[in-house]
Design an enzyme around this catalytic site. Structure first.
Site, short mmCIF file in Angstrom:
data_model
loop_
_atom_site.label_atom_id
_atom_site.label_comp_id
_atom_site.label_asym_id
_atom_site.label_seq_id
_atom_site.Cartn_x
_atom_site.Cartn_y
_atom_site.Cartn_z
N SER B 13 0.84 -1.21 0.00
CA SER B 13 0.00 0.00 0.00
C SER B 13 0.87 1.24 0.00
O SER B 13 2.01 1.22 0.46
CB SER B 13 -0.87 0.03 1.25
OG SER B 13 -1.72 -1.07 1.32
N CYS B 14 0.28 2.35 -0.43
CA CYS B 14 0.93 3.66 -0.32
C CYS B 14 1.19 3.95 1.15
O CYS B 14 0.33 3.66 1.96
CB CYS B 14 0.03 4.77 -0.85
SG CYS B 14 0.01 4.87 -2.63
N PRO B 15 2.30 4.53 1.52
CA PRO B 15 3.43 4.93 0.69
C PRO B 15 4.60 3.95 0.79
O PRO B 15 5.74 4.36 0.62
CB PRO B 15 3.81 6.26 1.33
CG PRO B 15 3.58 6.01 2.81
CD PRO B 15 2.47 5.00 2.90
#
Lengths: 363, 73
Positions: B13-15
């Site tokens: 997932s981001c980041p």
């Protein structure tokens, strides 16, 4: 034309263009009939949908909001056009469900998601300031976990059909709002539509849907994210997404002034309470939960349209959280926090801290 | 001889792809870093970060899906 549009939206200007579009359209939706300072509120609208489906029975907040169906479908269409439709899942879905659950409870203690926090600020509602400060604190706590190796683990490519579920849900919701079917005696069975209160206030369905589709499309291209904006600014000194938020607030401020919807102060603001502590604490919880889940509620809807099953699970958690918030007297009202709202906020923060400490992964 | 470092950030997932890239950059003053990601969003996030750190960036789509981002300095 599609290529040129995409180039603009994926460039430095992308989040700014999206922010300007949201900043103009959200106050317009209020002008066209949506509740005050709630042109677009991803949390409030999810809550209204939970009510319309009868998952909670707060009679004033029940409506199928076409904007959110538009977000999913706009993103779905955009991701198909640009080859970014990538069904994927498997990154701690049950944890994401409860992050969504508690993010929603925090949002309903504050009375708005980050989108609405910025809209409220742009309309002069100063109660938004403790909310945004709380949001930033929640994000900073989330960042501390990220620097120390927090991860919900990898997702993995899934079958194409997995990604069709949320677009089909979106279409079903649109059918419900257009046909207004009743599944039993009037007033006791879904679909429920508020006769008074915020749930009864709505822009025409076609306008709401058009705006939702348009913003869903723009946000899919530009990766617009109201939580990622602060996160990337603080973590990497990267202004890319943050510029979009500045553009959003400025555009919304100008539009609100032009429409006569700007009113400066703490008292008498639409669908807001003045309890500074719990305005802040609600958003600490939300900011932390959204950061651990990788994005704001709008972004979760956009990712679900791209086929992200984990984002879809997060949204279902939000839906369940909204129902719980109203069934268990957790949600705030203009009079102030709900009876058990503060306690639930603390429980939510403790849950998020456990997740942050316990879920680490060596990449 | 400059070494090649490989970072597998697929499915994160981001980041996190950017965090993993940052860790690799901090350990490598010059040479090549290959970052594997699975979405165009991650390609752009990692590219933007690496460019800001003074690295030359290119990327290619992999036949099995996903992307390989090549950072050079």
């Amino acid at each position: 034309m599609f290529k040129a549009l995409s180039r603009a939206l994926t460039s430095r200007s992308g989040p700014i263009l999206t922010g300007v579009a949201v900043g103009i359209l959200a106050p317009l939706l209020t002008f066209w009939g949506n509740p005050g300072n709630m042109g677009i509120c991803v949390a409030c609208f999810t809550r209204d949908i939970a009510g319309a489906l009868g998952l909670h029975r707060a009679a004033t907040v029940q409506y199928i909001r076409p904007e959110l169906a538009g977000f999913i479908l706009g993103s779905f269409i955009s991701s198909l056009i640009y080859g970014e439709y990538k069904p994927r899942t498997g990154s701690s879905p049950i944890v994401r469900f409860f992050l969504g659950f508690f993010a929603m409870i925090g949002a309903l203690v504050f009375l708005g998601c980050p989108w609405r926090a910025y809209i409220r600020l742009s309309a002069g509602d100063l109660n938004a300031i403790p909310g945004i400060v709380g949001l930033a604190i929640g994000i900073v706590i989330g960042i501390a976990f990220l620097w120390h190796g927090f991860s919900l683990g990898r997702n993995y490519p899934a079958k194409k059909a997995l990604g069709y579920i949320m677009p089909v849900v979106a279409v079903t919701l649109l059918v419900f709002v257009l046909l207004r079917p009743s599944f039993g005696p009037e007033g006791t069975s879904a679909i429920f539509f508020s006769k008074e209160g915020p749930g009864s206030m709505a822009a025409p369905v076609a306008l709401s849907l058009a705006v939702g589709l348009f913003i869903g499309f723009l946000a899919q291209r530009s990766r617009f994210c109201t939580v990622g904006a602060l996160r990337d600014l603080i973590m990497f000194k990267d202004f890319h997404l943050f510029n979009g938020i500045i553009a959003f607030i400025v555009a919304a401020f100008i539009t609100n002034v032009l429409l006569g919807q700007f009113k400066l102060g703490f008292e008498g603001q639409p669908i807001a309470h003045t309890n500074t502590l719990w305005n802040a604490m609600g958003m600490v919880l939300s900011g932390l939960a959204f950061t651990l889940a990788g994005g704001c509620p709008g972004r979760q809807f956009i990712m679900s349209g791209e086929g992200d099953g984990d984002a879809a699970t997060f949204i279902l958690g939000m839906l369940f959280g909204a129902a719980t918030a109203h069934n268990f007297s957790l949600a705030s009202s203009p009079a102030g926090p709900g009876m058990y709202g503060p306690a639930a906020t603390i429980v939510g923060i403790v849950f998020c801290l456990f997740v942050g400490f316990l879920m680490k992964e060596k990449i | 001889m400059a070494e090649t470092v490989e970072v597998d950030a697929r499915g994160l997932s981001c980041p996190q792809p950017v965090i993993e890239t940052k860790k690799a950059i901090e350990k490598t003053s010059s040479g090549e870093i290959h970052v594997l990601v699975d979405t165009m969003t991650s390609v752009m996030n990692v590219s933007r970060f690496a460019k800001n750190q003074g690295w030359k960036v290119s990327y290619e789509e992999l036949p099995e899906g996903g992307f390989k981002i090549v950072l050079r300095k």
